[in-house]
Design an enzyme around this catalytic site. Structure first.
Site, PDB file in Angstrom:
ATOM      1  CB  CYS A 166      -1.291  74.669  -8.840  1.00 37.24           C
ATOM      2  SG  CYS A 166      -2.558  73.320 -10.076  1.00 37.24           S
ATOM      3  NE  ARG A 180      -1.192  79.657  -8.029  1.00 43.24           N
ATOM      4  CZ  ARG A 180      -0.217  81.017  -8.668  1.00 43.24           C
ATOM      5  NH1 ARG A 180      -0.496  82.068  -8.669  1.00 43.24           N
ATOM      6  NH2 ARG A 180      -0.063  80.938  -9.812  1.00 43.24           N
ATOM      7  CD1 TRP A 186      -8.997  75.240 -10.846  1.00 42.59           C
ATOM      8  CD2 TRP A 186      -8.128  75.183 -12.372  1.00 42.59           C
ATOM      9  NE1 TRP A 186     -10.443  75.898 -12.124  1.00 42.59           N
ATOM     10  CE2 TRP A 186      -9.354  75.841 -13.850  1.00 42.59           C
ATOM     11  CE3 TRP A 186      -7.198  74.346 -13.563  1.00 42.59           C
ATOM     12  CZ2 TRP A 186      -9.379  75.436 -14.692  1.00 42.59           C
ATOM     13  CZ3 TRP A 186      -7.519  74.633 -15.089  1.00 42.59           C
ATOM     14  CH2 TRP A 186      -8.221  75.204 -15.184  1.00 42.59           C
ATOM     15  CG  ASN A 207       0.956  76.670 -11.235  1.00 41.83           C
ATOM     16  OD1 ASN A 207       0.367  76.557 -11.786  1.00 41.83           O
ATOM     17  ND2 ASN A 207       1.375  77.890 -10.688  1.00 41.83           N
ATOM     18  N   GLY A 208       1.538  74.193 -13.330  1.00 46.27           N
ATOM     19  CA  GLY A 208       1.788  74.495 -14.660  1.00 46.27           C
ATOM     20  C   GLY A 208       1.434  73.201 -15.610  1.00 46.27           C
ATOM     21  CD  GLU A 232     -17.036  92.231 -15.689  1.00 45.47           C
ATOM     22  OE1 GLU A 232     -16.075  91.579 -16.496  1.00 45.47           O
ATOM     23  OE2 GLU A 232     -16.611  92.636 -14.669  1.00 45.47           O
ATOM     24  CE  LYS A 277     -16.748  89.904 -12.027  1.00 45.97           C
ATOM     25  NZ  LYS A 277     -15.704  89.872 -12.865  1.00 45.97           N
ATOM     26  CD  GLU A 336     -16.104  85.669 -12.635  1.00 47.88           C
ATOM     27  OE1 GLU A 336     -15.616  84.794 -13.052  1.00 47.88           O
ATOM     28  OE2 GLU A 336     -16.349  86.722 -12.756  1.00 47.88           O
ATOM     29  CG  HIS A 340     -30.353  91.789 -35.517  1.00 44.94           C
ATOM     30  ND1 HIS A 340     -30.830  92.488 -36.513  1.00 44.94           N
ATOM     31  CD2 HIS A 340     -30.184  93.210 -34.664  1.00 44.94           C
ATOM     32  CE1 HIS A 340     -30.966  93.651 -37.222  1.00 44.94           C
ATOM     33  NE2 HIS A 340     -30.576  93.723 -36.069  1.00 44.94           N
ATOM     34  CE  LYS A 359      -8.783  87.809  -8.554  1.00 45.53           C
ATOM     35  NZ  LYS A 359      -9.823  88.709  -9.481  1.00 45.53           N
TER      36      LYS A 359
HETATM   37  O1  M6R Z   1      -5.085  88.179 -14.580  1.00 47.85           O
HETATM   38  P1  M6R Z   1      -6.694  88.185 -15.555  1.00 47.85           P
HETATM   39  O2  M6R Z   1      -6.842  89.559 -15.990  1.00 47.85           O
HETATM   40  O3  M6R Z   1      -5.100  87.949 -16.875  1.00 47.85           O
HETATM   41  O4  M6R Z   1      -7.110  87.403 -15.537  1.00 47.85           O
HETATM   42  C1  M6R Z   1      -7.968  87.177 -17.046  1.00 47.85           C
HETATM   43  C2  M6R Z   1      -9.457  85.906 -16.545  1.00 47.85           C
HETATM   44  O5  M6R Z   1      -8.996  85.362 -15.835  1.00 47.85           O
HETATM   45  C3  M6R Z   1      -9.974  87.251 -15.501  1.00 47.85           C
HETATM   46  O6  M6R Z   1     -11.027  88.031 -15.759  1.00 47.85           O
HETATM   47  C4  M6R Z   1     -11.284  86.018 -15.204  1.00 47.85           C
HETATM   48  O7  M6R Z   1     -12.568  86.438 -16.302  1.00 47.85           O
HETATM   49  C5  M6R Z   1     -12.236  86.296 -13.700  1.00 47.85           C
HETATM   50  N1  M6R Z   1     -12.318  85.752 -12.826  1.00 47.85           N
HETATM   51  C6  M6R Z   1     -13.361  87.241 -13.965  1.00 47.85           C
HETATM   52  O8  M6R Z   1     -14.085  87.694 -12.912  1.00 47.85           O
END
Ligand code: M6R
Length: 615
Positions: free
Chosen positions: A2, A27, A75, A101-102, A488, A492, A495, A511, A610
């Site tokens: 948010c 956000r 969000w 927000n929170g 990673e 990517k 997501e 395994h 984000k």
């Molecule tokens: O802001 P941060 O690096 O603490 O965020 C951590 C994760 O939320 C962030 O890396 C998330 O997994 C991304 N969407 C990855 O692309």
């Protein structure tokens, strides 16, 4: 999660709020709303399900005048994305509007108490409870809005950044924070409020970061007042200068922020490295470490806490620090750290990695580590965010604002800083020969041009991506330094394209995951010419023997894997410990182009935000 924004000044609030909400949309983007002080002392509230653009459509032709307003992009945590759950929430008497927000953790008992006092609730949110609570206190009489807000917050458990405005009071805006970020921009005759500094850029460069348990009272024509919940006030406002430009927040000719951020990596790595390696390439200079030399020298181990992509960087950091820095390292998901009875003490150094510097799980881990006596070191991107302000020392990655929800340039920046940290520890602890420091440091200095060269793969990767637009599952395999690269790469892809992908250590494949392999299951195998190359070559053979499709990320000239794989992406050679930085680039591009082929919104993938500021 948010984003909140607020404005009080001489200009039209609506434009500032909408512009700010667009910048904060990373956000959260499932609903949005604004409240404006209207003519004749009325509050005008517009809320819409969907994105900020949907809200703009809703307000077309409507009265959006007013020089005071608050806005929100959501969000969802409590209640589905809908108009009634969207913020701002207006209290029952209609006298105030509030954005939040929170998470209000004790909202259920508070709601029950308020129900018994005659309050009705229109939404499923925790936020509406706070709006009604402030209303209840005001309706009893004898309290101003700032007093009522403070009294209400005294009863609240949880995390919040809030902005509150009152009907018929166009000269007052009240904001407060606890564990959720809030920045105040101080302009000439106007004040801006936002979850981060991006909505404020272009209006003023004078900002104040509100601290936990502080309430700011913004009155037209009066100096800003910052009070604490326990009745105190800030002795000095500590206004800081913001170093962020509008150009940094725009797409710069790219179709998406994510592509821009992938292509920015040569310059972001230049910024990340600037001043951190001596000009002769022989020594690493990290003041966050050398200023605290004694704490690092007496450390018995390092524990790294992080989430998501930052956790993948942490796994690479573990190898870097163990190999180059000579210290044992443990890596924990920040969200698990707190609940695992951590055996942390004064001899430990806890490293928190976070792009946003606001991730609630990581922030909570930092706070616990401090309580347990550890020395806490942050590796963050957003300057002035909560984690760097809660740690003892740290190093910013300095890669500039990352707007695309999928982290790209922050990941390569994090791994670069971890390599610098490992070298610096090796230097001060005497565990690394000078020539080894120099070899890696010089390769780090060459990284911007190495990444420039790697990015020339983009047209090839775009072409390759078309083969996989309709794949349902992917396996990503790597070993050693590149097991986390595989994780990673898989993250990517899933997501932003919503294709299921799993990352595995290549040797673990036999395994279990090997059962999945057939002609419809692509395996992306990261296989640079490193110490485990021959082992990974066997894994490539195992996949091919079962009819699988192999996309191999290899070093130029690796004929052995080239002759086996269906597709190869050839990257420049670097020292083994830096291969994840280079190998992750084609994986970012592959995920990007597959997602684009599928018509996905790569900058704002569904269900994600984000900055994850809820537990
Ligand atoms: O802001 P941060 O690096 O603490 O965020 C951590 C994760 O939320 C962030 O890396 C998330 O997994 C991304 N969407 C990855 O692309």
């Amino acid at each position: 999660m948010c984003g909140i924004v607020g404005y009080l000044g001489g200009g039209k609030a609506y434009g500032v709020l909408i512009g700010g909400l667009h910048r904060l949309e990373y956000r959260g983007y499932d609903s949005a709303g604004v409240a404006l002080e209207g003519r004749g002392g009325k509050l005008k509230v517009y809320r819409s399900r969907g994105k900020v653009a949907d809200l703009e459509r809703l307000t077309e032709g409507k009265d959006t005048s007013g020089c005071l307003g608050i806005g929100h992009t959501r969000w969802a945590t409590h209640g589905e994305p809908s108009e009634r759950n969207a913020h701002p929430h207006v209290s029952q008497s209609g006298r105030l509007a509030l954005v939040h927000n929170g998470t209000i953790e004790n909202y259920r008992p508070l709601r029950e108490t308020l129900r018994q006092c005659g309050y009705h609730f229109n939404s499923e949110t925790d936020t509406e409870v706070l709006a009604q609570l402030v209303d209840y206190i005001l309706e009893r009489g004898g309290r101003s809005l700032p007093e009522a807000v403070k009294e209400a917050l005294g009863q609240v458990e949880g995390a919040y950044a809030i902005a509150v405005m009152e009907r018929g009071n166009p000269d007052l805006l009240v904001v407060a924070r606890k564990s959720s970020p809030l920045v105040i921009g101080v302009g000439e005759g106007e004040t801006f409020v936002a979850s981060d500094a991006t909505p404020i850029v272009g209006y003023t460069d004078r900002v104040l970061y509100l601290k936990d348990n502080e309430v700011a009272v913004i009155r037209r024509g009066k100096p800003l007042e910052v009070q604490t919940l326990d009745g105190g006030s800030r002795p000095s406002l500590d206004i800081q200068t913001l170093r962020l430009s509008v150009a940094q927040l725009e797409k710069g000719g790219f179709p998406t922020f994510m592509l821009k951020e992938i292509f920015e990596q040569p310059s972001t790595l230049t910024d990340c490295l600037r001043g951190r390696i001596t000009s002769d390439g022989k020594r690493v200079v990290l003041s966050g470490v050398t200023d605290n030399r004694e704490r690092f020298l007496r450390a018995r181990r390092i524990v790294i806490v992080a989430c998501g992509t930052s956790w993948h960087a942490a796994l690479i950091g573990k190898r870097l620090i163990q190999q180059l820095g000579g210290l044992p390292v443990e890596v924990e998901y920040a969200s698990e750290f707190r609940y695992g009875c951590p055996r942390i003490g004064e001899e430990d150094v806890v490293v928190a990695i976070s792009q946003s510097g606001e991730t609630a799980d990581t922030l909570a881990a930092v706070q616990l580590a401090r309580e347990l006596g550890a020395f806490v070191y942050g590796i963050c991107n957003v300057v002035g965010s909560s984690i760097p302000r809660s740690t003892h020392s740290g190093t910013y990655i300095h890669v500039g604002p990352e707007i695309g929800v999928a982290s790209t340039k922050a990941f390569t920046g994090q791994v670069t800083v971890l390599a610098l940290l490992a070298l610096c520890l090796g230097q001060i602890r005497g565990t690394l020969a000078e020539e080894d420091v120099e070899r890696v440091a010089k390769a780090l200095l060459r990284l911007p041009e190495t990444i420039e060269e790697t990015l020339r793969l983009a047209p090839e990767v775009e072409q390759l991506s078309k083969t996989f637009t309709f794949a349902h599952n992917f396996l990503y395999l790597g070993r050693g330094y590149n097991y986390p690269t595989a994780l990673e790469g898989a993250l990517k892809l899933k997501e932003i394209s919503y294709i299921h992908a799993e990352g595995y250590p290549a040797a673990e494949m036999k395994h279990g995951p090997i059962a999945l392999i057939d002609h419809e299951m692509p395996s992306v195998i990261i296989a640079p010419n490193d110490s485990l190359h021959d082992k990974v070559l066997s894994n490539v053979q195992q996949v091919k023997a079962r009819g699988g499709i192999v996309v191999a990320v290899i070093n130029k000239g690796d004929e052995a894997i080239k002759s086996l794989a269906d597709f190869v992406l050839e990257i420049p050679a670097v020292p083994e410990c830096l291969t994840p930085i280079v190998a992750s680039v084609p994986l970012q591009l592959l995920a990007y182009y597959i997602a684009v082929n599928k018509g996905r919104n790569v900058d704002r993938p569904r269900n994600l935000a984000k900055s994850v500021t809820v537990e």
